[in-house]
Design a protein around this motif. Structure first.
Motif: not given
Length: 131
Positions: A14-32, A106-115
Motif C-alpha cells: 500500500q505504501k508503494s501504491i500510494d507513492f506511485y499514484t499520489q507522488v508520481l501520478g500513475m493509476k492503479l490498473l489492477r491488483q490481485n 552532457g546537457t540533458t536535464i535529469i534528477a533522481f528520486i527513490e521510491d
C-alpha cells in the motif's frame, strides 16, 4: 514484440501504491491476491496495459524488504519539466537523491528520486535528445 512491464518487489504494497499514484501520478490498473502462492500483484501506469508499458509491484506476503543488489539501475520517466517535477516530489514527501540539473557528461536535464523501497527513478525532460 513489445515491452509489457517491469516488476519490482516491494515490502509494503500500500505504501508503494500510494507513492506511485499520489507522488508520481500513475493509476492503479489492477491488483490481485494469489493466496496459493502467498503474493499480491499490482499493476500501475500512465495508460492502459494494451498500449503502454506498466510497472508491476509484487508483494510476497510477510517479506518486508529486499537487498537491491548492485545490478539494478533505475526506472526512467519522461516529464515536461524536471525542476518542477522534482519540487512536486519533495512537496509530497518524496526523497530526492540527485537534484534537477544537467547530467554530468552532457546537457540533458535529469534528477533522481527513490521510491519507498529504495528503487531509483530518473526524471528526464521531455525535450531530451534520444540517441
Amino acid at each position: 514484440m513489445r515491452l509489457l512491464h517491469t516488476m519490482l518487489r516491494v515490502g509494503d504494497l500500500q505504501k508503494s501504491i500510494d507513492f506511485y499514484t499520489q507522488v508520481l501520478g500513475m493509476k492503479l490498473l489492477r491488483q490481485n491476491d494469489y493466496p496459493a502462492g502467498e503474493f499480491t500483484l499490482a499493476f500501475l501506469g500512465y495508460g492502459n496495459e494494451d498500449e503502454n508499458t506498466v510497472l508491476e509491484l509484487t508483494y510476497n506476503w510477510g517479506v518486508e524488504s529486499y537487498d537491491l543488489g548492485a545490478g539494478y539501475g533505475h526506472i526512467a520517466i519522461e516529464v515536461p519539466d524536471v525542476y518542477k517535477t522534482t519540487e512536486a516530489v519533495k512537496a509530497a514527501g518524496g526523497k530526492v537523491i540527485r537534484e534537477a540539473g544537467p547530467m554530468n557528461a552532457g546537457t540533458t536535464i535529469i534528477a533522481f528520486i527513490e521510491d519507498p523501497d529504495g528503487y531509483q527513478i530518473e526524471f528526464i525532460g521531455e525535450n531530451h535528445i534520444r540517441n
